[in-house]
Scaffold this motif. Structure first.
Motif, PDB file in Angstrom:
ATOM      1  N   ALA A  72       0.815  -1.226   0.000  1.00 38.01           N
ATOM      2  CA  ALA A  72       0.000   0.000   0.000  1.00 38.01           C
ATOM      3  C   ALA A  72       0.846   1.272   0.000  1.00 38.01           C
ATOM      4  O   ALA A  72       0.336   2.341  -0.317  1.00 38.01           O
ATOM      5  N   ILE A  80      -2.847   7.750   0.653  1.00 37.16           N
ATOM      6  CA  ILE A  80      -2.701   6.488   1.384  1.00 37.16           C
ATOM      7  C   ILE A  80      -3.232   6.741   2.794  1.00 37.16           C
ATOM      8  O   ILE A  80      -2.758   7.653   3.476  1.00 37.16           O
ATOM      9  N   VAL A  81      -4.224   5.962   3.218  1.00 42.34           N
ATOM     10  CA  VAL A  81      -4.766   6.162   4.566  1.00 42.34           C
ATOM     11  C   VAL A  81      -4.456   4.961   5.452  1.00 42.34           C
ATOM     12  O   VAL A  81      -4.311   3.839   4.975  1.00 42.34           O
ATOM     13  N   HIS A  82      -4.347   5.251   6.742  1.00 47.06           N
ATOM     14  CA  HIS A  82      -4.083   4.196   7.729  1.00 47.06           C
ATOM     15  C   HIS A  82      -4.611   4.657   9.069  1.00 47.06           C
ATOM     16  O   HIS A  82      -4.862   5.844   9.289  1.00 47.06           O
ATOM     17  N   ILE A 132      -7.989   6.670  -3.317  1.00 45.78           N
ATOM     18  CA  ILE A 132      -7.642   6.299  -1.939  1.00 45.78           C
ATOM     19  C   ILE A 132      -7.009   4.908  -1.949  1.00 45.78           C
ATOM     20  O   ILE A 132      -7.511   3.992  -2.591  1.00 45.78           O
ATOM     21  N   HIS A 133      -5.927   4.762  -1.178  1.00 46.43           N
ATOM     22  CA  HIS A 133      -5.172   3.508  -1.104  1.00 46.43           C
ATOM     23  C   HIS A 133      -4.964   3.158   0.361  1.00 46.43           C
ATOM     24  O   HIS A 133      -4.700   4.051   1.172  1.00 46.43           O
ATOM     25  N   MET A 134      -5.060   1.865   0.685  1.00 42.56           N
ATOM     26  CA  MET A 134      -4.935   1.465   2.093  1.00 42.56           C
ATOM     27  C   MET A 134      -4.649  -0.023   2.212  1.00 42.56           C
ATOM     28  O   MET A 134      -5.000  -0.798   1.319  1.00 42.56           O
ATOM     29  N   ILE A 140      -7.348  -1.541   6.658  1.00 44.27           N
ATOM     30  CA  ILE A 140      -7.273  -0.657   7.823  1.00 44.27           C
ATOM     31  C   ILE A 140      -8.070  -1.189   9.009  1.00 44.27           C
ATOM     32  O   ILE A 140      -9.158  -1.724   8.851  1.00 44.27           O
ATOM     33  N   VAL A 142      -7.501  -1.478  -2.042  1.00 42.13           N
ATOM     34  CA  VAL A 142      -7.112  -2.115  -0.785  1.00 42.13           C
ATOM     35  C   VAL A 142      -6.026  -3.136  -1.116  1.00 42.13           C
ATOM     36  O   VAL A 142      -6.181  -3.964  -2.010  1.00 42.13           O
TER      37      VAL A 142
END
Length: 158
Positions: free
Chosen positions: A11, A22-24, A120-122, A125, A154
């Motif tokens: 990710a 990139i979210v986390h 959006i990339h992750m 989470i 994802v």
């Protein structure tokens, strides 16, 4: 309607053109040192530095469950620190993930993605150290991002 795109890979190396976020998930105690954050810190110093400063000055800002911090790390890439984890250990109130906070965070991320015209990339989470279940996280992603026609990727690390 769009669907979540599942990818085998890292990710921190998002597979899409254009602007990416990139979210986390982060905890609400200021701890940064286990899980996906280590992969982020290997690539960029800014997200950890920003998170620690955000926590240090929490009396004067919005550092709390449901808050998001978006850090630009390059021309086309941002990292979203999302506070959606109560503490770091499973206790009497269950696992650390807080699904309501995930929802609040992703609503904010969705607005930012629309402004930036970003994907959006992750990783999955909230399902690692935070102890969450993907069957609870996935519908939140659909409600907050997919319904807004935002591309979501994802990553399952091999």
């Amino acid at each position: 309607m769009k669907t979540i795109k599942y990818i085998k890979g890292d990710a921190t190396v998002p597979q899409a053109k254009g602007i990416k976020i990139i979210v986390h998930v982060c905890n609400n105690l200021g701890g940064w040192g286990k899980g996906f954050v280590l992969a982020i810190s290997k690539r960029w110093s800014e997200p950890e530095k920003s998170y620690r400063e955000w926590h240090r000055n929490r009396a004067k800002n919005d550092f709390e469950l449901g808050a998001v911090q978006i850090i630009k790390v390059s021309d086309y890439l941002h990292v979203g620190n999302m506070i959606a984890q109560q503490g770091m250990k499973t206790g009497s109130k269950g696992v650390p993930i807080r699904y309501e906070a995930v929802q609040k965070c992703l609503e904010k991320v969705g607005l930012e993605a629309q402004k930036l015209n970003a994907s959006i990339h992750m990783p999955r989470i909230g399902c690692g150290l935070a102890g969450g279940k993907w069957d609870k996280i996935e519908p939140i992603i659909i409600d907050t991002l997919i319904q807004k026609n935002i591309d979501v990727f994802v990553y399952d690390f091999e």
